[in-house]
Structures are given as C-alpha cells and as structure tokens.
Design a protein around this motif. Structure first.
Motif, PDB file in Angstrom:
ATOM      1  N   ALA A 162       0.735  -1.187  -0.192  1.00 40.02           N
ATOM      2  CA  ALA A 162       0.178  -0.026   0.243  1.00 40.02           C
ATOM      3  C   ALA A 162       0.897   1.161   0.170  1.00 40.02           C
ATOM      4  O   ALA A 162       1.745   0.945   0.117  1.00 40.02           O
ATOM      5  CB  ALA A 162      -0.811  -0.569   0.950  1.00 40.02           C
ATOM      6  N   ASP A 163       0.257   2.281  -1.050  1.00 43.88           N
ATOM      7  CA  ASP A 163       1.696   3.418  -0.942  1.00 43.88           C
ATOM      8  C   ASP A 163       0.391   4.541  -0.258  1.00 43.88           C
ATOM      9  O   ASP A 163      -0.589   5.218  -0.515  1.00 43.88           O
ATOM     10  CB  ASP A 163       1.559   2.953  -2.216  1.00 43.88           C
ATOM     11  N   GLU A 164       1.038   4.671   0.796  1.00 39.54           N
ATOM     12  CA  GLU A 164       0.274   6.142   1.426  1.00 39.54           C
ATOM     13  C   GLU A 164      -1.139   5.564   1.219  1.00 39.54           C
ATOM     14  O   GLU A 164      -2.343   6.380   1.180  1.00 39.54           O
ATOM     15  CB  GLU A 164       0.461   7.602   0.810  1.00 39.54           C
ATOM     16  N   PRO A 165      -1.502   4.883   1.727  1.00 38.19           N
ATOM     17  CA  PRO A 165      -3.079   4.479   2.060  1.00 38.19           C
ATOM     18  C   PRO A 165      -3.898   5.925   2.907  1.00 38.19           C
ATOM     19  O   PRO A 165      -5.463   5.640   2.529  1.00 38.19           O
ATOM     20  CB  PRO A 165      -3.193   3.070   2.795  1.00 38.19           C
ATOM     21  N   THR A 166      -3.310   5.993   3.832  1.00 38.98           N
ATOM     22  CA  THR A 166      -4.247   6.712   4.465  1.00 38.98           C
ATOM     23  C   THR A 166      -3.962   8.756   4.495  1.00 38.98           C
ATOM     24  O   THR A 166      -4.074   9.429   5.387  1.00 38.98           O
ATOM     25  CB  THR A 166      -3.640   6.807   6.145  1.00 38.98           C
ATOM     26  N   LEU A 198       4.751   8.762  10.743  1.00 41.19           N
ATOM     27  CA  LEU A 198       5.065   8.308  11.823  1.00 41.19           C
ATOM     28  C   LEU A 198       4.459   7.999  13.133  1.00 41.19           C
ATOM     29  O   LEU A 198       4.658   6.991  13.703  1.00 41.19           O
ATOM     30  CB  LEU A 198       6.508   9.277  11.725  1.00 41.19           C
ATOM     31  N   GLU A 199       3.951   9.006  14.051  1.00 40.74           N
ATOM     32  CA  GLU A 199       2.988   8.747  15.016  1.00 40.74           C
ATOM     33  C   GLU A 199       2.238   7.562  14.466  1.00 40.74           C
ATOM     34  O   GLU A 199       2.160   7.217  15.798  1.00 40.74           O
ATOM     35  CB  GLU A 199       2.304  10.115  14.907  1.00 40.74           C
ATOM     36  N   LEU A 200       1.192   7.014  13.875  1.00 36.82           N
ATOM     37  CA  LEU A 200       0.445   6.105  13.321  1.00 36.82           C
ATOM     38  C   LEU A 200       1.533   4.657  12.793  1.00 36.82           C
ATOM     39  O   LEU A 200       0.828   3.883  13.785  1.00 36.82           O
ATOM     40  CB  LEU A 200      -0.535   6.757  11.941  1.00 36.82           C
ATOM     41  N   ILE A 201       2.641   5.266  12.546  1.00 39.77           N
ATOM     42  CA  ILE A 201       2.709   4.274  12.193  1.00 39.77           C
ATOM     43  C   ILE A 201       3.391   3.451  13.310  1.00 39.77           C
ATOM     44  O   ILE A 201       3.670   2.052  13.742  1.00 39.77           O
ATOM     45  CB  ILE A 201       3.401   4.160  11.286  1.00 39.77           C
TER      46      ILE A 201
END
Length: 227
Positions: A162-166, A198-201
């Motif tokens: 997935a490429d930048e899915p969010t 970065l916060e999400l992942i």
C-alpha cells in the motif's frame, strides 16, 4: 517473501531513485516504509509487482526471482500481490461490487457465482457488504479506501502493498484502515505499507524501514532497521 538485494533504479534522464537497497520481509510479516516525498518509497513499491524494473540488483517475491519473469507472465505474478493506492483509484462509473470484481474478471474468473461469492466475502471483511450496489461518488473517503482494500484482497494475495493508504484520511479513519491491514496480516498475508505518518505507524509496533534520497537507512529505534 519480499527480498531486495542491492537494488538500484536509474531513469533515462539520469535520476537515481533507488541506490543499492537491500532488505528482507518474511512471510506473514507486516512492515512499514517511511521517508519524505521523493525519497523513493513509491518507486520501491512499484518494483514488487513489476510496474517498474530495477536497473541493478535482484528482487525475489514469493520465492520467485523477478528478473526471470517474462512480460507475458507478469499478470500471473500480480494475482498474488494486492496493490492499494492513496486515492483508491476506483472507477466512478461502476458500482462498488463491479470495482471489487474487476481483478477476478481480469484474471479469468468469469463464473458469476464464484465472482459474487468472493466479492461479497471481501466486502464483508472491510465492513461494506451493504454498499455493494452503490457508486463510489456516494462513499466517504474512508469507505472508498476500504473498497480499494477489498479489491486488492479479492484475489486472496500472499503479499499486500500500500502506498500512503491513509494520506487523505483523518486520524480516526487512518487508524481504522491500519487495523484492517493488521487483520489481513494476522491471517498470513505479508504486508508492506509506505507512509509518512510516523505517529500512526509507530503506534502499530511493527518494523519500520526509513528511506532517504533513495537509500535505505538502518538504526534509529527498536522497530527501525533493515534486515
């Protein structure tokens, strides 16, 4: 499951998008790729389904060396790889059902009963079975992205990228989408996601690989590194 060995990509204009990249993602592992815009994330992901080919180095996907895959065999390779884009790339003149069914029809599955069964199973997994007859224009951003995920997994791929899915979603929806990826990973799908959030992942407690100016960086934290 995904292995890059000294992979570089140089375009005809001389631009070097990837430089001597090596890493390995194991079967049923979920990992993230992060870096600024233009760092090489999208180019790296495009190598996996052979949308792009490397200028140097070797890539192995599902134990298949991609250098040996002839052009006519690329569609067969892609049946085992689910691809999700930032904008979902849905066809607005087709229903949700028809959008998700498209990979099955392209791969040669034309039996209506089997198509229907697999499409509805994929939509059920992403919580959108009730929207199968709707058109993308009537869906929210999060719903459109979930349809894109259903389309990517309808062929039951071994690898999901997935490429930048969010990238276009708010924090709550972004978290929801990441949890969907985690659910697929828990049933044995290998998942690689490019993201700058970065916060999400970081909250996902998975391996993070950082890329900068086409080079993969090692170190930086307990879940940052390369194999």
């Amino acid at each position: 499951m995904i292995q890059f060995s000294n992979v570089s990509k140089r375009y005809p204009n001389g631009y070097e998008a990837l430089k001597d990249v090596s890493f390995q993602i194991g079967k049923a592992e979920m990992a993230f790729l992060t870096g600024h815009s233009g760092a090489g994330k999208s180019t790296l992901l495009k190598m996996i389904p052979l949308i792009e080919r490397p200028s140097a180095g070797n890539i192995t996907i599902n134990d298949k060396p991609l250098a040996r895959v002839k052009r006519r065999k690329i569609p067969a390779l892609r049946r085992d790889i689910g691809i999700i884009f930032q904008d979902s790339k849905l066809l607005n003149d087709r229903s949700v059902f028809d959008n998700v069914a498209l990979p099955l029809l392209v791969s040669g599955e034309h039996h209506p009963r089997e198509v229907g069964r697999r499409v509805r199973a994929a939509l059920d997994k992403v919580g959108l079975l009730q929207r199968e007859n709707d058109f993308p224009v009537y869906l929210s951003g999060g719903e459109r992205q979930r349809v894109g995920i259903a389309r990517a997994v309808v062929n039951r791929p071994k690898v999901l990228i997935a490429d930048e899915p969010t990238g276009n979603l708010d924090p709550a929806l972004s978290r929801e989408i990441m949890l969907l990826f985690e659910q697929f990973n828990q049933v044995g799908v290998t998942v690689l996601i490019a993201s700058h959030d970065l916060e999400l992942i970081g909250s996902m407690d998975k391996r993070i690989m950082a890329i900068r100016n086409g080079r993969l960086l090692a170190g930086g934290g307990a879940h940052i590194g390369v194999a």
